[in-house]
Motif scaffolding. Structure first.
Motif, PDB file in Angstrom:
ATOM      1  N   GLU A 854      -5.387  38.435 -25.981  1.00 53.61           N
ATOM      2  CA  GLU A 854      -6.233  37.310 -26.404  1.00 53.61           C
ATOM      3  C   GLU A 854      -5.762  36.015 -25.752  1.00 53.61           C
ATOM      4  OE1 GLU A 854      -5.938  37.230 -30.620  1.00 53.61           O
ATOM      5  OE2 GLU A 854      -7.337  38.887 -30.941  1.00 53.61           O
ATOM      6  N   TYR A 857      -6.931  35.850 -22.142  1.00 46.36           N
ATOM      7  CA  TYR A 857      -8.345  35.469 -22.008  1.00 46.36           C
ATOM      8  C   TYR A 857      -8.541  33.970 -22.264  1.00 46.36           C
ATOM      9  CZ  TYR A 857     -10.202  40.182 -21.353  1.00 46.36           C
ATOM     10  OH  TYR A 857     -10.519  41.418 -20.828  1.00 46.36           O
ATOM     11  N   GLU A 861     -10.004  31.309 -19.510  1.00 51.09           N
ATOM     12  CA  GLU A 861     -11.132  30.432 -19.831  1.00 51.09           C
ATOM     13  C   GLU A 861     -10.775  28.959 -19.631  1.00 51.09           C
ATOM     14  OE1 GLU A 861     -13.799  29.052 -23.683  1.00 51.09           O
ATOM     15  OE2 GLU A 861     -12.791  30.997 -23.734  1.00 51.09           O
TER      16      GLU A 861
END
Length: 976
Positions: A854, A857, A861
């Motif tokens: 997580e 990611y 981003e």
């Protein structure tokens, strides 16, 4: 009759080039056409030259408009009048003020109004009302009949033929970003704006011949003569040519003492004296002194610079510290720099950091005066895909359909009447002027006020800019000085600054002679470990360095030039490498090639080589050889002159009894340089900057990589430089509100990514975080941060998700809960620091853990790349192939499977116009490897975006450098 004409420099309005305009005027028997482009004088000098060539009398002016509203047309009596018109327009452009409804008093200018814009009795002595054929009926009004002496027959010209009317409508729709169907009459020219032959006009004005007479008398008072050959640049630096010569001699002799304290002093002195004499004889002393003055100022400010261009062949420029290139060391060709038959001064391209260039420009404008200084303009034209996009919008096509048409204009699914129109008008629009812009670095410094030659625009750069480009500048006698910016210099300077700040070591990056001899630096060059180093870090250059076994400065100079597209495309780069490895097998095209190009194994590598071969092989004189060289470097636009020299080349070859095949092959090699060739001094300048980068990377790798990351200017994306920093032992950390600055910073061997890298984080917020921390100390926790920084919910979320609060020891989920709780209770920044924190209500949450995937990611981003784990760690599969980058030299000829993170793709087309790619990847250990994708493989296994790929292919080796010839590839999926 006054024919006031528009060219296509009446941007997105006119339909004819200046050449077409003059041709049409002559065809219709018009002896004195008047060029009056809308709010610019871009075409005046092209127009004057063309009229002179066609025995027409040129008259110049400008048509003034506020957007669609026509105000008046100003026509110059003479050159002084054009200067007045240019000055008037310039004042309004620079101040960004709308033009007034009435023209001011201009002493050498006629002003023409339309019948509806002014009362005849209000006209000044130099003002008239233009009566077009469409306005003839208005003459019968009393107010006009009583002022017949103030009326002139007037024909505005925008079109050459009927087809131009519809083409003009397309231009106007593009200009207004509207549909063709929504254009109003006010937004377009009158459909009758053609050249009307004089006999026809005589009949139209039969009842009022006075109007024709008045127009003729006005034209007779106008004349425009111009000396295109006399230099227009500032003529002297000191105010006197003789004093310029004495000052240049003095500065050069001082520089000789600084540059040459060894056995080459006598040789340098002889060459310097020879140069100084030629420089003075040709009147170029002021050009050198002005360049020296700019360098002197920038060095006094501590700005780093790189001097490039043909001026680098000059020992005088070396002594003045304009360049760091010793022409004796490199055996630079004196005649490439300057020769007695050359009419224009040499080029000086001065590179500064992108952060400092504007300060140098500010000095130039203030030192030489805004009245005499301007940036060079350029004319941006419609190109390729932009044409289809612009016309697609004009016809109201949906974006998806425009995208399909752009991708493949011949797609049968897109063929209909509208797309046929788009292709038809798009073909004509190609290379049509679209808007004016700024040249990359050109600066003009004139003897007379610059408005004698051009009106000035004020683009976003906030420096006055000429309305024409380098070709017109050269045609009328201007030589530009290029003041350029690049990020390579910025990272060199910033690295030296970081080293001084962190280690207290002062690095003199100008001691390039020491860098060239440093075995560690040359070892790095030979290894190809050059990521981040100016000009030599790209995959193609990295491969070339390995193929040439490049381990010294002179070899790097050659490599910097043969990598250029002209040499590479002609096949001469490969030939050069082959001859380098087997010099004893070199076969020279002709004995002259061996005599003149032995250093480069008979291959033309530099612009000087074009001059040498043109002069010594084909017998062109040096002035023609220099024109050919300029044409090859893309700085010459006269096709007629180019054809003359081409014919002279082949005629001379025939006279020397060369076989036709030999002459054709030599010309092919010369022509392959077109637009791409470097002069040797230019390559040497690039090599100097490369060595500065190499030295810093070798001895201060962490500081170097931080500087490269901060300047965003290398060949690769930021994540590649982050990887490179790790390869050299650095620990790279996510942004942290207590450890990070706005830009990336270094602490020991730990790199803290800066807030500048966090997408969507507002600059104001990022800067406040740093300022508040420096003023009142580190942040204790999230509550303390919210109390001191007025950041909203979205900004706080971005900071939490980017890991900037990990010092608290809490997970991101816990911090999100805490943030919402604190903001709900309206915690605000305390104006005064208190000794004790206020009581904060305690609350208990169930365990809220973060997961590394997580986090990765979030990092992709918000930062664009993962930091805490690699992309390889994110893959669903644990398979990593059967080879790493370090294995490839041992696996030549064998099939391998590799897993690589895609870094870059180079797109090329084969001789058959088929698409092929060259890929660059990083393996799991962070090392580069390269791939080749031929058309057949690419069609079956195309790239599908950036990511990690499984690659199968054969290892091929060329001149000792391995790469993978890809048979199959597929992008590997990440875990969800």
């Amino acid at each position: 009759m006054l024919y006031t004409c528009h060219t296509y420099y009446s941007l997105l309005y006119g339909t004819m080039s200046p050449k077409e305009l003059v041709k049409e005027a002559k065809r219709h028997g018009i002896t004195s056409p008047v060029i009056t482009d809308i709010n610019n004088s871009t075409a005046c000098f092209d127009f004057v030259k063309l009229c002179n060539q066609n025995n027409l009398k040129p008259v110049c002016g400008i048509e003034f408009r506020n957007e669609n509203k026509h105000l008046y047309t100003c026509i110059a009596h003479n050159h002084e009048g054009l200067k007045e018109i240019n000055q008037y327009l310039t004042i309004h452009n620079l101040k960004k003020k709308p033009l007034p409804e009435k023209a001011p008093r201009l002493s050498d200018v006629f002003v023409i109004y339309t019948p509806d814009s002014i009362e005849p009795d209000k006209l000044k002595e130099n003002e008239y009302i233009g009566i077009s054929p469409a306005d003839i009926s208005k003459i019968y009004q009393t107010k006009f009949r009583n002022h017949i002496n103030k009326l002139v027959a007037y024909c505005r010209v925008t079109f050459a033929c009927r087809e131009d009317v519809e083409f003009h409508r397309h231009l106007r729709a593009v200009s207004h970003n509207t549909l063709l169907s929504k254009l109003t009459p006010e937004q377009t020219a009158h459909p009758g704006d053609f050249f009307i032959p004089p006999p026809v006009l005589k009949k139209l004005y039969n009842g009022y011949p006075e109007l024709l007479y008045n127009a003729q008398k006005l034209l007779e008072k106008c004349s425009f003569s111009f000396d295109f050959k006399t230099p227009k640049n500032k003529r002297t630096f000191t105010g006197c040519r003789h004093d310029d010569m004495l000052l240049l001699q003095k500065l050069t002799m001082d520089g000789l003492e600084y540059r040459y304290r060894n056995s080459t002093y006598k040789t340098a002195l002889e060459r310097a004296q020879k140069e100084l004499q030629v420089i003075h004889d040709l009147g170029f002393s002021s050009y050198f002194l002005i360049t020296w003055d700019i360098i002197r100022y920038s060095m006094s400010r501590g700005f780093h610079h790189i001097g490039r261009g043909s001026g680098g062949n000059s020992i005088v420029a070396y002594c003045l510290r304009i360049t760091d290139i010793c022409p004796i060391e490199l055996d630079l060709y004196f005649e490439r720099f300057i020769n007695p038959q050359r009419t224009s001064p040499p080029d000086f391209d001065i590179d500064y950091s992108w952060q400092e260039r504007d300060e140098v420009l500010d000095y130039i404008f203030k030192r030489y005066g805004y009245e005499h200084t301007a940036l060079l303009g350029t004319i941006n034209t419609f190109r390729d895909r932009s044409v289809i996009r612009e016309l697609g919008k004009v016809y109201g096509l949906p974006k998806s359909e425009i995208d399909r048409l752009v991708e493949n204009p011949k797609n049968q699914d897109c063929q209909n009447k509208i797309t046929q129109k788009i292709i038809e008008y798009g073909t004509r629009l190609m290379d049509f002027p679209h808007h004016r812009s700024i040249h990359a670095g050109g600066v003009l410094i004139s003897e007379k006020p610059i408005t004698y030659y051009t009106a000035l625009d004020m683009p976003p750069k906030n420096f006055p800019t000429a309305q024409w480009d380098m070709y017109i500048a050269e045609d009328i006698g201007f030589e530009k000085l290029d003041i350029l910016s690049q990020r390579g210099i910025a990272h060199i300077k910033e690295c030296a600054d970081i080293v001084l700040h962190n280690k207290g070591i002062s690095v003199d990056v100008h001691k390039v002679d020491n860098f060239k001899k440093d075995p560690e630096v040359n070892r790095r060059l030979y290894s190809g470990d050059v990521t981040g180093c100016f000009y030599i870090e790209s995959p193609s250059m990295r491969q070339l360095l390995k193929k040439l076994r490049c381990n010294d400065y002179l070899r790097l100079v050659a490599a910097s030039s043969i990598i250029r597209p002209g040499v590479a495309k002609s096949g001469m780069m490969k030939e050069y490498i082959k001859r380098f490895h087997n010099p004893e097998n070199t076969q020279y095209l002709h004995p002259v090639f061996e005599e003149q190009l032995k250093e480069t194994f008979g291959v033309m590598v530099y612009q000087e080589d074009v001059i040498k071969i043109s002069h010594h092989f084909a017998g062109l004189d040096l002035s023609d050889a220099d024109i050919l060289r300029r044409a090859m470097s893309g700085k010459f636009r006269s096709r007629k002159e180019f054809d003359r020299i081409r014919n002279a080349f082949f005629n001379n070859c025939r006279k020397r009894n060369y076989p036709a095949e030999l002459a054709e092959e030599v010309w092919r090699q010369i022509e392959s340089f077109s637009g791409y060739a470097f002069c040797k001094a230019h390559s040497a300048s690039y090599a100097v900057e490369s060595y500065q980068s190499l030295y810093l990377k070798t001895y201060f790798p962490h500081e170097f990589h931080v500087a490269v990351i901060n300047n965003f200017g290398g060949f690769y994306h930021t994540w590649v430089y982050v990887n490179e920093a790790r390869q050299h032992g650095a620990i790279v950390n996510l942004p942290c509100i207590n450890k990070s600055s706005f830009k990336t910073s270094l602490e020991g061997n730990e790199i803290h990514l800066g807030f500048i890298h966090i997408k969507s984080l507002e600059t104001k917020t990022a800067q406040q975080i740093v300022i508040e921390k420096e003023k009142n100390g580190c942040y204790k926790n999230l509550y303390d941060f919210i109390s001191r920084i007025p950041a909203g919910t979205e900004q706080l979320k971005i900071l939490i998700r980017s890991g900037a609060f990990r010092f608290t020891g809490k997970t991101k989920k816990e911090l999100m809960w805490e943030m919402h709780f604190l903001l709900a209770n309206k915690v605000q920044k305390q104006k005064n620091n208190t000794l004790f924190d206020k009581h904060i209500k305690k609350y208990r949450l169930p365990p809220l853990n973060d997961h590394p995937l997580e986090d990765a990611y979030d990092e992709i981003e918000l930062l664009g790349f993962p930091v805490t784990i690699s992309r390889f760690d994110m893959l669903k599969t644990g398979y990593r192939g059967n080879a790493l980058a370090t294995d490839l030299p041992k696996r030549a000829g064998k099939t391998v499977r590799m897993v690589g993170d895609l870094v870059s793709i180079k797109y090329v087309r084969t001789v058959k116009k088929e698409l092929m790619h060259f890929g660059c990847f990083l393996d799991e250990e962070g090392r580069f490897f390269d791939t080749v994708h031929f058309p057949d493989s690419l069609k079956k296994y195309p790239f599908t975006g950036y990511g990690v790929y499984l690659i199968e292919g054969k290892v091929v080796e060329e001149f000792g450098y391995p790469s993978v010839e890809v048979r199959k590839l597929a992008r590997l999926p990440f875990r969800g």
